[in-house]
Design a protein around this motif. Structure first.
Motif, mmCIF file in Angstrom:
data_model
loop_
_atom_site.group_PDB
_atom_site.id
_atom_site.type_symbol
_atom_site.label_atom_id
_atom_site.label_comp_id
_atom_site.label_asym_id
_atom_site.label_seq_id
_atom_site.Cartn_x
_atom_site.Cartn_y
_atom_site.Cartn_z
ATOM 1 N N ILE A 18 0.838 -1.196 0.000
ATOM 2 C CA ILE A 18 0.000 0.000 0.000
ATOM 3 C C ILE A 18 0.877 1.252 0.000
ATOM 4 O O ILE A 18 0.614 2.219 -0.719
ATOM 5 C CB ILE A 18 -0.958 -0.020 1.207
ATOM 6 C CG1 ILE A 18 -2.009 -1.117 1.027
ATOM 7 C CG2 ILE A 18 -1.633 1.332 1.390
ATOM 8 C CD1 ILE A 18 -2.854 -1.367 2.260
ATOM 9 N N PHE A 19 1.939 1.240 0.802
ATOM 10 C CA PHE A 19 2.858 2.372 0.858
ATOM 11 C C PHE A 19 3.514 2.623 -0.498
ATOM 12 O O PHE A 19 3.581 3.752 -0.971
ATOM 13 C CB PHE A 19 3.934 2.111 1.924
ATOM 14 C CG PHE A 19 5.057 3.096 1.899
ATOM 15 C CD1 PHE A 19 4.875 4.388 2.361
ATOM 16 C CD2 PHE A 19 6.301 2.734 1.403
ATOM 17 C CE1 PHE A 19 5.908 5.298 2.333
ATOM 18 C CE2 PHE A 19 7.343 3.632 1.377
ATOM 19 C CZ PHE A 19 7.142 4.926 1.836
ATOM 20 N N ILE A 20 3.996 1.561 -1.125
ATOM 21 C CA ILE A 20 4.684 1.685 -2.413
ATOM 22 C C ILE A 20 3.729 2.164 -3.502
ATOM 23 O O ILE A 20 4.126 2.919 -4.386
ATOM 24 C CB ILE A 20 5.327 0.337 -2.809
ATOM 25 C CG1 ILE A 20 6.495 0.033 -1.899
ATOM 26 C CG2 ILE A 20 5.777 0.320 -4.259
ATOM 27 C CD1 ILE A 20 7.629 1.023 -1.982
ATOM 28 N N MET A 21 2.491 1.748 -3.455
ATOM 29 C CA MET A 21 1.546 2.074 -4.518
ATOM 30 C C MET A 21 0.918 3.454 -4.363
ATOM 31 O O MET A 21 0.123 3.856 -5.200
ATOM 32 C CB MET A 21 0.464 1.001 -4.617
ATOM 33 C CG MET A 21 1.008 -0.369 -5.026
ATOM 34 S SD MET A 21 2.121 -0.335 -6.445
ATOM 35 C CE MET A 21 1.000 0.086 -7.741
ATOM 36 N N ARG A 22 1.255 4.186 -3.314
ATOM 37 C CA ARG A 22 0.762 5.558 -3.196
ATOM 38 C C ARG A 22 1.297 6.369 -4.355
ATOM 39 O O ARG A 22 2.415 6.188 -4.810
ATOM 40 C CB ARG A 22 1.242 6.202 -1.896
ATOM 41 C CG ARG A 22 0.510 5.750 -0.696
ATOM 42 C CD ARG A 22 0.973 6.581 0.480
ATOM 43 N NE ARG A 22 0.452 6.019 1.710
ATOM 44 C CZ ARG A 22 0.929 6.298 2.891
ATOM 45 N NH1 ARG A 22 1.946 7.131 3.017
ATOM 46 N NH2 ARG A 22 0.415 5.767 3.956
ATOM 47 N N GLY A 23 0.515 7.318 -4.800
ATOM 48 C CA GLY A 23 0.905 8.120 -5.948
ATOM 49 C C GLY A 23 2.171 8.916 -5.723
ATOM 50 O O GLY A 23 3.038 8.985 -6.593
ATOM 51 N N ASN A 24 2.321 9.512 -4.537
ATOM 52 C CA ASN A 24 3.487 10.370 -4.336
ATOM 53 C C ASN A 24 4.790 9.567 -4.248
ATOM 54 O O ASN A 24 5.837 10.063 -4.626
ATOM 55 C CB ASN A 24 3.315 11.254 -3.110
ATOM 56 C CG ASN A 24 2.964 10.482 -1.859
ATOM 57 O OD1 ASN A 24 2.786 9.280 -1.883
ATOM 58 N ND2 ASN A 24 2.855 11.195 -0.750
ATOM 59 N N VAL A 25 4.754 8.338 -3.775
ATOM 60 C CA VAL A 25 5.961 7.517 -3.723
ATOM 61 C C VAL A 25 6.388 7.128 -5.140
ATOM 62 O O VAL A 25 7.572 7.194 -5.483
ATOM 63 C CB VAL A 25 5.743 6.254 -2.855
ATOM 64 C CG1 VAL A 25 6.935 5.320 -2.931
ATOM 65 C CG2 VAL A 25 5.463 6.643 -1.421
ATOM 66 N N VAL A 26 5.435 6.764 -5.966
ATOM 67 C CA VAL A 26 5.735 6.403 -7.350
ATOM 68 C C VAL A 26 6.252 7.626 -8.105
ATOM 69 O O VAL A 26 7.237 7.550 -8.846
ATOM 70 C CB VAL A 26 4.492 5.806 -8.046
ATOM 71 C CG1 VAL A 26 4.747 5.562 -9.522
ATOM 72 C CG2 VAL A 26 4.075 4.511 -7.357
ATOM 73 N N ASP A 27 5.619 8.792 -7.885
ATOM 74 C CA ASP A 27 6.073 10.024 -8.528
ATOM 75 C C ASP A 27 7.505 10.365 -8.113
ATOM 76 O O ASP A 27 8.315 10.796 -8.933
ATOM 77 C CB ASP A 27 5.156 11.194 -8.181
ATOM 78 C CG ASP A 27 3.784 11.058 -8.802
ATOM 79 O OD1 ASP A 27 3.635 10.251 -9.738
ATOM 80 O OD2 ASP A 27 2.857 11.761 -8.340
ATOM 81 N N LEU A 28 7.815 10.176 -6.840
ATOM 82 C CA LEU A 28 9.161 10.446 -6.350
ATOM 83 C C LEU A 28 10.175 9.524 -7.018
ATOM 84 O O LEU A 28 11.242 9.966 -7.444
ATOM 85 C CB LEU A 28 9.218 10.287 -4.829
ATOM 86 C CG LEU A 28 10.575 10.503 -4.175
ATOM 87 C CD1 LEU A 28 11.041 11.934 -4.378
ATOM 88 C CD2 LEU A 28 10.499 10.182 -2.702
ATOM 89 N N ALA A 29 9.830 8.247 -7.128
ATOM 90 C CA ALA A 29 10.741 7.289 -7.762
ATOM 91 C C ALA A 29 10.976 7.650 -9.232
ATOM 92 O O ALA A 29 12.114 7.630 -9.710
ATOM 93 C CB ALA A 29 10.181 5.877 -7.648
ATOM 94 N N VAL A 30 9.912 8.015 -9.933
ATOM 95 C CA VAL A 30 10.047 8.415 -11.336
ATOM 96 C C VAL A 30 10.894 9.676 -11.435
ATOM 97 O O VAL A 30 11.773 9.788 -12.298
ATOM 98 C CB VAL A 30 8.658 8.629 -11.974
ATOM 99 C CG1 VAL A 30 8.763 9.296 -13.334
ATOM 100 C CG2 VAL A 30 7.926 7.295 -12.097
#
Length: 154
Positions: free
Chosen positions: A7-19
């Motif tokens: 759930i933590f990984i799939m949050r939008g802001n975490v994915v945006d940060l990784a990208v």
């Protein structure tokens, strides 16, 4: 525990940060190549065939004594050096990267925020109250008498 992590990984802001980190690293490599391969050779040529990557000061001779024709030769010989040419390249990389971020990210976002703020300022705040001319208290628009100072309103 794995479910919470998912759930933590799939949050939008975490994915945006990784990208953003991946794109930033790729952009950094492009800027590094721009400085090292495109900008610095003509600048070095204008300054008398200077290779900024090979500008260094020898602090201590290595196993093989100098003078050293390049930084690589000095490092291979075990010499202790101050590599100010590499620092100049890194400084130019940083300045170009900072300018690109400013002109392509920060400035457009500031302009967008200013436009949004000006739109909000144009829309007047609607209220259903008015000020009493005698006591300056806010009262309902339809009031004919002020409930605070009991003045007759027109």
């Amino acid at each position: 525990m794995f479910k919470e992590f998912k759930i933590f990984i799939m949050r939008g802001n975490v994915v945006d940060l990784a990208v953003g980190i991946v794109i930033g690293a790729a952009f950094g490599a492009i800027v590094n190549s721009l400085v090292k391969d495109v900008l610095m050779p003509p600048i070095g040529l204008l300054l008398g065939n200077v290779d900024f990557g090979n500008l260094f000061i020898v602090l201590k001779e290595g196993a093989i004594s100098g003078p050293y024709e390049s930084l690589l030769v000095a490092q291979t010989a075990g010499a202790v050096t101050i590599n100010y040419g590499v620092f100049i390249n890194a400084l130019i990389n940083f300045l170009i990267l900072a300018m690109a971020i400013f002109f392509f990210v920060v400035r457009p976002l500031n302009q967008l925020a200013a436009r949004q703020k000006s739109k909000e300022a144009v829309i007047p705040a609607q209220t259903d109250k008015k000020d009493c001319p005698y006591c300056a208290t806010q009262i309902p628009l339809k009031a004919s008498k002020c409930p605070y100072c009991t003045s007759e309103l027109m």
